[in-house]
Motif scaffolding. Structure first.
Motif: not given
Length: 203
Positions: A141-149
């Motif tokens: 898999l490939q995925t974006t990784v963002t911080m939860v706000e």
């Protein structure tokens, strides 16, 4: 066209419609049954292979000192800008409530979250379709990784805790929770499961 021929054609169309309805109902029932089984299943993450962040193979890194200055700057900038990209291969074990019954589920999209000490810290979306079945599933898999706000503020505290745990090389299972929220292909359209599903550690 004679009245008899018209009646025969009408009966034929009705029969075809009934046959199609029965077929679609059968497919729908099977998929509803599959969705129920996967919703009740237990999940555990057995292995993670080939983990890369922004193209950097982090599986070969044993500590912050193993990253070059440019690699470190790139990762920090991506985390700050919420533009971090990850790729990996997950080995996900699925324990069905009735393993003797064959079930299969096509996931069109999967949201995920990583919780640190019970608080959502990192999240992302996997866009590639995946097939899940009873037993061990290999999922590239490939995925974006963002911080939860939360209320417009990013969870830097959780990220700091995560970095500290990684640096100390502690057993992370006590502090980290991984959970998924798949969207399942159905005859009536894609359906997102209502709540996140917790993925356990290898048992």
């Amino acid at each position: 066209m004679t009245e008899g021929r018209r009646c025969m054609m009408k009966r034929s169309k009705i029969g075809l419609a009934l046959l199609l309805a029965v077929f679609l109902t059968g497919v729908g029932c099977r998929q509803v049954s599959d969705l129920k089984a996967f919703s009740e299943a237990k999940y555990s993450l057995q292995e993670v292979h080939d983990l890369e962040l922004n193209g950097i193979d982090v599986m070969q890194k044993r500590g912050p000192e193993d990253f070059t200055t440019s690699e470190g700057d790139s990762l920090l900038a991506s985390v700050s800008n919420n533009t971090l990209e990850a790729s990996s291969t997950l080995y996900l074990q699925v324990h069905m409530p009735e393993p003797e019954t064959a079930h299969q589920m096509t996931i069109s999209q999967m949201k995920w979250q990583l919780l640190v000490d019970g608080k959502a810290t990192l999240q992302g979306v996997v866009e590639e379709p995946m097939e899940l079945h009873q037993g061990l599933n290999k999922l590239p898999l490939q995925t974006t990784v963002t911080m939860v706000e939360e209320e417009g503020l990013r969870n830097y505290e959780g990220l700091s805790k995560l970095m500290t745990l990684l640096a100390k090389k502690k057993d992370l299972r006590q502090n980290l929770t991984f959970q998924i929220k798949p969207t399942v292909e159905m005859p009536i359209g894609d359906l997102e499961v209502p709540a996140y599903i917790k993925v356990g550690a290898p048992g």
